[in-house]
Design an enzyme around this catalytic site. Sequence first.
Site, PDB file in Angstrom:
ATOM      1  N   SER A   1       0.338  -5.685   8.894  1.00  0.00           N
ATOM      2  CA  SER A   1       0.730  -5.183   7.352  1.00  0.00           C
ATOM      3  C   SER A   1       1.363  -3.701   7.592  1.00  0.00           C
ATOM      4  O   SER A   1       1.819  -3.395   6.605  1.00  0.00           O
ATOM      5  CB  SER A   1      -0.336  -5.232   6.363  1.00  0.00           C
ATOM      6  OG  SER A   1      -0.238  -6.514   5.824  1.00  0.00           O
TER       7      SER A   1
ATOM      8  N   SER B   1       2.417  -5.937   4.458  1.00  0.00           N
ATOM      9  CA  SER B   1       2.462  -5.819   2.969  1.00  0.00           C
ATOM     10  C   SER B   1       2.356  -4.287   2.669  1.00  0.00           C
ATOM     11  O   SER B   1       2.476  -3.958   1.445  1.00  0.00           O
ATOM     12  CB  SER B   1       0.989  -6.270   2.385  1.00  0.00           C
ATOM     13  OG  SER B   1      -0.166  -5.532   3.013  1.00  0.00           O
TER      14      SER B   1
ATOM     15  N   LYS C   1      -1.529   3.745   0.253  1.00  0.00           N
ATOM     16  CA  LYS C   1      -1.185   2.302  -0.261  1.00  0.00           C
ATOM     17  C   LYS C   1      -2.204   1.905  -1.503  1.00  0.00           C
ATOM     18  O   LYS C   1      -3.313   2.401  -1.335  1.00  0.00           O
ATOM     19  CB  LYS C   1      -1.412   1.327   0.814  1.00  0.00           C
ATOM     20  CG  LYS C   1      -1.147  -0.079   0.679  1.00  0.00           C
ATOM     21  CD  LYS C   1      -1.427  -1.049   2.058  1.00  0.00           C
ATOM     22  CE  LYS C   1      -1.106  -2.389   1.742  1.00  0.00           C
ATOM     23  NZ  LYS C   1      -1.312  -3.171   2.990  1.00  0.00           N
TER      24      LYS C   1
END
Lengths: 497, 606
Positions: B275, B251, B161
Amino acid sequence: MPRLTPTPSYSPAHRFASQRLQTPWLLFNIVFSSGNVSACPQVLNKRCVDAAVMTGLALSCTINRMSLFDRKHYFYADLPAGYQITQQRRPIAVDGTLTYCFLGGKKRSQVIRKTVNIKQIQLEQDSGKSLHDDLRSQTLIDLNRAGVGLMELVMEPDMSCGEEAAAAVRELQLILQALGTCQGNMSEGQLRVDANVSVHKPGEPLGIRAEVKNINSVRYLARAIDYEIQRQIDILQRGGTVQNETRAYDSKSGETVPMRDKEGLQDYRFMPEPNLPPLIVYEDNASLPTGIDACQAVVVETIRKVLPELPSVKRDRLVQTYGILPEHSFTLVNEDGLVDYFEAVLKVTKMGPRKVIGWVIKELLGHLKQQDMSVSQSPISPSALAELLELQETGHISSSVAGQVFQEMWKSSGKTALQIVQELDLGLVSDTAQLHSICQKVVDSNPDEVRVNAIRNGNKKVLNKLMGLVQKETKGRADPVLVRAILQEKTLLKSDC
Amino acid sequence: MPYFPKFMVISNPRPLPLTSHLFLTGVISRAQPLRQSAHGFLNRCPITDSAVRRGSPKQTWQRAGAAHRAKVAVNLKGCHISTVDMLSLTIREVSSALREGRISPTELCRKCLNRIKKTQHLNAYITVTEELALKQAQEAETRLLQGAPRGPLDGIPFAVKDNFCTENIKTTCASRMLKDYTPPYNATVVQKLLDQGAVLMGKTNMDEFAMGSGSIDGAFGPVRNPWSYAAPYREQTEAAPDSDWVVTGGSSGGSAAAVASLTSYLALGSDTGGSTRNPGALCGVVALKPTYGLLSRHGLIPLVNSMDVPGIMTRSVGDAATVLGILQGLDVRDSTTVPAPSSPTELPEDFDVKNICVGIPKEYHAPGLSEETVVQWSRVADMFERAGARVEQVSLPHTQHSIVCYHVLCHAEVASNMARFDGLEYGHRSAVDSSTAAMYASTRHEGFNDVVRGRILSGNYFLLKQNYEHYVEKAQKVRRLIADDFKRVFSSGVDVLLTPTTLTDAARYSDFTQEDNRTRSAQEDIFTQPVNMAGLPAVSVPTALSRQGLPIGLQLIGPALQDKKLLSVAQWMEQRVGFPSINDYGDSSESRNNNGMTKREQTSAV
């Protein structure tokens, strides 16, 4: 109150021209790693905690077994993370005292002892340093010290004049230096002092205070405070009111001037620092929980054991052990390394401490001060000085020659006192025959004095004068005991004739 | 040495940095374990269990999944494996293929890079590190040829990420603020994977600064759920792929999409309120949020320091356990890390659930929970019960306050953590330079999206001296109560909690954007976020496909530091739910019309 200046002057017209660094600098910090973009978890440096505990112990503080870290927020370019990690809710040490002394009285030889209370000692991150370039309307930021750990000591309002504050800070400096927790150099910002000054009439509560910053020596601290006290008294006497403001000390004019302060009231939006769990210190090794390495933990008892001799204890010891004057003990302790020097000399000479202290303070320190040198830079080592004093003590040279030899040793370091004495032929003349002839010469060329002496049957004044003439003749090398005896013999004999 | 070596974790290792001011009012009643009949605790379950088990389309897919595994096993014995088959393996499977020389690391790396290109429309990656990946693969290859692989991850492609720092590789947090930021060091978790010889494919897309639950609020445009292009969804909904695609959740949507679309075998996400688990559930991958403090956060750009944990996304629970074993443990650069419990890694294949107790929190029957999800929840609960586990209804009474409490704490920390982005030291700096204040203001206005700015604003409001006690302190007290709820339940004999991960399957982008980020986050995080409040481990396990043909995941929650046991239960469940691989539906996700869709879309949020 020695502490970090958190809010430097602020000028909205200043643009920041900080050099953008290619890499986040804060990876290299001493205390906390933070402020780079990820910046997340910080880690405490054990050395800083040790230093704070040690300082707390030296100032008789209560060491909090658990202390907490908080974030204090404000927007300023000298604070790369946008917040400072500090200890607002629960600092590492509280409730201490600092006893300091200064010389007062009419002759300034009376030692006055006072105490100021220490409210707390907290661990913090330092900020960067702003440099305002008014010409180019720029502000430069030096971030080298940003994030480095610092201790903030908060003192209670227990001091009443500049001299007291200066003496207290000087004592603190000495303590920090003795502990090795801070070099304490004010001009280099290693020790920073902000003075909060207020005036009030006896019996009334404390007045409104003004904070004075930008003080970079102990001498300026005293001047700044005394100026500020007078300024506030003048305001009140004119019927005005003192503003609660931050002022800067201008060392050139000796005045304090209002600082351009941040606009509006600051709300620091304190919150607990989530990346630093509560800091736990342990009383002794026995109280360490299992699984915790003693080397990794902060153990109060261990630190207490290695506390060095503090300046006040050292002064008392010097006075008691060596019988020197209290003011001399101040001089010795105030000069880094001088006590050790003094004691090293004493170890290898038979000369008494009260004589040695004169040499160390008058000759050695005098010479050092003249050339702005530290004790460690002295060209004359303690053993070399001891050798010189030993020559005097054993009657090989006179005290005036000793002074002369000291000068020579200072100039040409490396030569021993004995070498100099031999090279310059400064040894004491104790040859009776030689002295007899010199004395005879002096007696012969001063018949008047001799007569007077004879009349008064041994006049001291005249005898001393004659002795001086003999010493002049021998360049101070004549053995005074012998000369006196010979002169006395000669003048009294003469009167018998 | 970038850091002083002698660091200490002086405090107790309590993972929850809560204040010590306990909110002591109210008597908390003990959990009342109710012995329920088969599905009695799911009173509101509208569909009977038997109906689910018979004949709905998803059953066919589940069987297809089982068949696929068998097919792979057969293929592995032979020599030919199709590209996509190879890409759809688990880490364990592909790792043995690498060791046996059936495929080389460089070959595998190229296949993944090709697949990334073919699936570019998903917008899963912000940066693809092609050159570096090939170099690392080459190095892995040398090691494998010498018969000295570094471990089970040597040569395995992975994705990270874009809020984890990567040395000399852009790390943007999907924000304009850090559009061109290149960190000089690796996050600890990234470094650990690289040390194992894993091959970094790239940095994945996300919501800006991880603030969101859709992966649609980033500066580089929204991430598309790979299942939008798989046969089940397209056949069931007759959706037009270019307009009716569904979101990945967030996310960490890019990471979930990377693993689900077979471009990486493993991806790192971050999990602050769900997330990692949320997009894991919506994209049909295993998503583990470890116990707070078990994995280092050093190098993870913070959202909420006291809740952030690096998350692990894989295709199997066993893989997640392997990766957890590698990543966990004390880090001298993160004072909140705790030592790893006795070495776990490999999970027992024949874990017996007979002696465990599965708790079903009654409060998780939340409004908005889809019928289908309830059905799956019920089905798995039954599975446990039939296998001899005790299944009990439990109560977590303070869960209902979690969202509000989270908002206060999250925003307060966000306001603090975002203060460093002032345009001076790194990141975007506005051209406005009339004054320092003006420069700050415009830098932050230009650099942050509305969501980030909104949270900064409210967070600073909560932190004001006059508000701190009423908001932040109160929220911390509520947080303690939420954590205590879990503690109480786990100390009453419950081993794991079984809950849904999300309310529904993935929403269409067009529907999702009807609500603002705040509303969406409040809705989407409801089942995941109390776990972050308490610092507990939780894993989302892909369970079934919905009627629409989209993944549904269920969440298992365990007590702190019981990550291994949690994963053992999760693996037991995984082995029985029969979730299909996206690969079972052919290569649909790359066979679509790329016209106009491969270039990144700018989200309306920036």
